[in-house]
Motif scaffolding. Structure first.
Motif, PDB file in Angstrom:
ATOM      1  N   SER A   1       0.854  -1.177   0.000  1.00  0.00           N
ATOM      2  CA  SER A   1       0.000   0.000   0.000  1.00  0.00           C
ATOM      3  C   SER A   1       0.896   1.236   0.000  1.00  0.00           C
ATOM      4  CB  SER A   1      -0.910   0.001   1.236  1.00  0.00           C
ATOM      5  OG  SER A   1      -0.136   0.005   2.423  1.00  0.00           O
ATOM      6  N   ARG A   2       0.295   2.396  -0.173  1.00  0.00           N
ATOM      7  CA  ARG A   2       1.081   3.619  -0.114  1.00  0.00           C
ATOM      8  C   ARG A   2       1.621   3.777   1.307  1.00  0.00           C
ATOM      9  NH1 ARG A   2      -0.051   8.772   1.308  1.00  0.00           N
ATOM     10  NH2 ARG A   2      -2.249   8.293   1.622  1.00  0.00           N
ATOM     11  N   PRO A   3       2.933   3.944   1.476  1.00  0.00           N
ATOM     12  CA  PRO A   3       3.504   4.013   2.824  1.00  0.00           C
ATOM     13  C   PRO A   3       2.870   5.108   3.667  1.00  0.00           C
ATOM     14  CG  PRO A   3       5.241   3.808   1.199  1.00  0.00           C
ATOM     15  CD  PRO A   3       3.970   4.059   0.441  1.00  0.00           C
ATOM     16  N   GLN A   4       2.561   4.780   4.905  1.00  0.00           N
ATOM     17  CA  GLN A   4       1.954   5.737   5.832  1.00  0.00           C
ATOM     18  C   GLN A   4       2.721   5.684   7.151  1.00  0.00           C
ATOM     19  OE1 GLN A   4      -2.103   4.073   5.444  1.00  0.00           O
ATOM     20  NE2 GLN A   4      -2.697   6.121   4.795  1.00  0.00           N
ATOM     21  N   TYR A   5       3.907   6.256   7.138  1.00  0.00           N
ATOM     22  CA  TYR A   5       4.765   6.201   8.319  1.00  0.00           C
ATOM     23  C   TYR A   5       4.090   6.794   9.552  1.00  0.00           C
ATOM     24  CZ  TYR A   5       8.307   7.469  11.687  1.00  0.00           C
ATOM     25  OH  TYR A   5       8.994   7.639  12.856  1.00  0.00           O
ATOM     26  N   LEU A   6       3.430   7.932   9.393  1.00  0.00           N
ATOM     27  CA  LEU A   6       2.830   8.600  10.545  1.00  0.00           C
ATOM     28  C   LEU A   6       1.738   7.762  11.199  1.00  0.00           C
ATOM     29  CD1 LEU A   6       2.669  12.326   9.352  1.00  0.00           C
ATOM     30  CD2 LEU A   6       4.315  11.245  10.915  1.00  0.00           C
ATOM     31  N   VAL A   7       1.029   6.973  10.398  1.00  0.00           N
ATOM     32  CA  VAL A   7       0.015   6.069  10.950  1.00  0.00           C
ATOM     33  C   VAL A   7       0.685   5.001  11.808  1.00  0.00           C
ATOM     34  CG1 VAL A   7      -1.727   4.311  10.360  1.00  0.00           C
ATOM     35  CG2 VAL A   7      -1.630   6.467   9.076  1.00  0.00           C
ATOM     36  N   ALA A   8       1.781   4.440  11.294  1.00  0.00           N
ATOM     37  CA  ALA A   8       2.511   3.409  12.044  1.00  0.00           C
ATOM     38  C   ALA A   8       3.116   3.985  13.318  1.00  0.00           C
ATOM     39  CB  ALA A   8       3.602   2.803  11.159  1.00  0.00           C
ATOM     40  N   LYS A   9       3.710   5.168  13.213  1.00  0.00           N
ATOM     41  CA  LYS A   9       4.319   5.803  14.388  1.00  0.00           C
ATOM     42  C   LYS A   9       3.275   6.095  15.449  1.00  0.00           C
ATOM     43  CE  LYS A   9       7.121   9.765  15.840  1.00  0.00           C
ATOM     44  NZ  LYS A   9       6.236  10.160  16.947  1.00  0.00           N
ATOM     45  N   GLN A  10       2.112   6.583  15.023  1.00  0.00           N
ATOM     46  CA  GLN A  10       1.054   6.897  15.982  1.00  0.00           C
ATOM     47  C   GLN A  10       0.584   5.644  16.714  1.00  0.00           C
ATOM     48  OE1 GLN A  10      -0.195  10.188  16.644  1.00  0.00           O
ATOM     49  NE2 GLN A  10      -0.810   8.989  18.429  1.00  0.00           N
TER      50      GLN A  10
ATOM     51  N   GLY B   1      12.610   1.491  -3.397  1.00  0.00           N
ATOM     52  CA  GLY B   1      12.410   2.865  -2.956  1.00  0.00           C
ATOM     53  C   GLY B   1      11.273   2.979  -1.964  1.00  0.00           C
ATOM     54  N   ILE B   2      11.204   4.141  -1.317  1.00  0.00           N
ATOM     55  CA  ILE B   2      10.147   4.420  -0.349  1.00  0.00           C
ATOM     56  C   ILE B   2      10.140   5.919  -0.110  1.00  0.00           C
ATOM     57  CG2 ILE B   2      11.481   4.290   1.806  1.00  0.00           C
ATOM     58  CD1 ILE B   2       9.196   2.434   2.867  1.00  0.00           C
ATOM     59  N   ASP B   3       9.080   6.430   0.480  1.00  0.00           N
ATOM     60  CA  ASP B   3       8.958   7.863   0.712  1.00  0.00           C
ATOM     61  C   ASP B   3       9.953   8.354   1.770  1.00  0.00           C
ATOM     62  OD1 ASP B   3       7.260   6.304   2.531  1.00  0.00           O
ATOM     63  OD2 ASP B   3       6.790   8.260   3.399  1.00  0.00           O
ATOM     64  N   GLU B   4      10.244   9.638   1.731  1.00  0.00           N
ATOM     65  CA  GLU B   4      11.239  10.213   2.634  1.00  0.00           C
ATOM     66  C   GLU B   4      10.824  10.086   4.099  1.00  0.00           C
ATOM     67  OE1 GLU B   4      13.714  14.381   3.427  1.00  0.00           O
ATOM     68  OE2 GLU B   4      12.173  14.285   1.865  1.00  0.00           O
ATOM     69  N   ALA B   5       9.535  10.257   4.375  1.00  0.00           N
ATOM     70  CA  ALA B   5       9.071  10.159   5.768  1.00  0.00           C
ATOM     71  C   ALA B   5       9.410   8.796   6.360  1.00  0.00           C
ATOM     72  CB  ALA B   5       7.566  10.401   5.840  1.00  0.00           C
ATOM     73  N   SER B   6       9.282   7.757   5.562  1.00  0.00           N
ATOM     74  CA  SER B   6       9.588   6.407   6.041  1.00  0.00           C
ATOM     75  C   SER B   6      11.087   6.190   6.188  1.00  0.00           C
ATOM     76  CB  SER B   6       8.997   5.355   5.092  1.00  0.00           C
ATOM     77  OG  SER B   6       7.581   5.391   5.128  1.00  0.00           O
ATOM     78  N   ARG B   7      11.879   6.753   5.272  1.00  0.00           N
ATOM     79  CA  ARG B   7      13.339   6.621   5.383  1.00  0.00           C
ATOM     80  C   ARG B   7      13.848   7.306   6.647  1.00  0.00           C
ATOM     81  NH1 ARG B   7      13.210   8.104  -0.088  1.00  0.00           N
ATOM     82  NH2 ARG B   7      14.246  10.105   0.347  1.00  0.00           N
ATOM     83  N   VAL B   8      13.424   8.540   6.842  1.00  0.00           N
ATOM     84  CA  VAL B   8      13.857   9.291   8.031  1.00  0.00           C
ATOM     85  C   VAL B   8      13.251   8.677   9.291  1.00  0.00           C
ATOM     86  CG1 VAL B   8      13.774  11.522   9.199  1.00  0.00           C
ATOM     87  CG2 VAL B   8      14.164  11.419   6.725  1.00  0.00           C
ATOM     88  N   GLY B   9      11.961   8.359   9.215  1.00  0.00           N
ATOM     89  CA  GLY B   9      11.275   7.776  10.364  1.00  0.00           C
ATOM     90  C   GLY B   9      11.811   6.413  10.747  1.00  0.00           C
TER      91      GLY B   9
END
Length: 199
Positions: free
Chosen positions: A75-84, A119-127
């Motif tokens: 799915s489209r990466p959702q780092y903030l959802v996982a972090k929350q 590849g992956i979105d920047e939020a996920s790489r940094v997160g």
């Protein structure tokens, strides 16, 4: 945009303190019914010991689903959802081992996504890097050190998978993991010489 109608916490706290037990239970019940996130949070806070593994798995599913759907498709990466989800579990349960488990689950899924899709979105790489740092901080605590053996094999697999990562994230994971192992592993731990078979 209309201003959100809220009380200051000090005012709300005073009102809650004046409420009776039945009112507070009814409030919790309403919040429980309002959303799945509320149900997970309230359950994690008040769960009995025998239910802790079920609650952890519910949060783990939320973390994984931020990168892969329940059927396993990306799915489209959702780092903030996982972090929350990790933050909610940690605050509600106070369970350091479970929090470490979820933090590592997030990093594992970020790396899995990178290897599968280049590849992956920047939020996920940094997160992902931030979450690895958080995991290492927790392991270094007096309580967390007891759990290092439980996570050792997963850390080793992650270390090997990060060796050829095209992103800075891979270097960061190697840095955090190698420093952690140097700091807390037993002297005879052959972590860096040991081969690993990917699942």
């Amino acid at each position: 945009m209309a201003e959100e109608a809220t009380l200051k916490w000090s005012e709300l706290k005073k009102s809650l303190q004046e409420s009776d037990k039945k009112e507070l239970i009814n409030l919790l019940h309403d919040l429980y019914k309002k959303s799945a996130d509320n149900r997970r949070y309230i359950t994690a806070r008040y769960a009995k010991t025998e239910d802790e593994s079920k609650i952890l798995e519910a949060y783990r599913k939320k973390v994984i689903n931020a990168y892969y759907t329940p059927r396993g498709a990306a799915s489209r990466p959702q780092y903030l959802v996982a972090k929350q989800a990790i933050d909610d579990y940690s605050k509600a349960s106070g369970n350091i081992k479970g929090t470490m488990d979820l933090a590592l689950t997030l990093v594992e899924n970020v790396m899995k996504y990178i290897h599968e899709f280049s590849g992956i979105d920047e939020a996920s790489r940094v997160g992902g890097s931030d979450m690895m740092e958080k995991f290492c901080e927790l392991v270094r605590t007096e309580e967390g050190q007891n759990f290092y053996p439980y996570f050792r094999d997963r850390l080793h697999k992650l270390y090997r998978k990060s060796e050829n990562s095209p992103y800075v994230l891979g270097n960061n994971l190697q840095y955090y993991i190698s420093n952690l192992v140097d700091d807390i592993a037993e002297p005879d731990d052959d972590f860096f010489e040991e081969d690993v078979q990917d699942n």
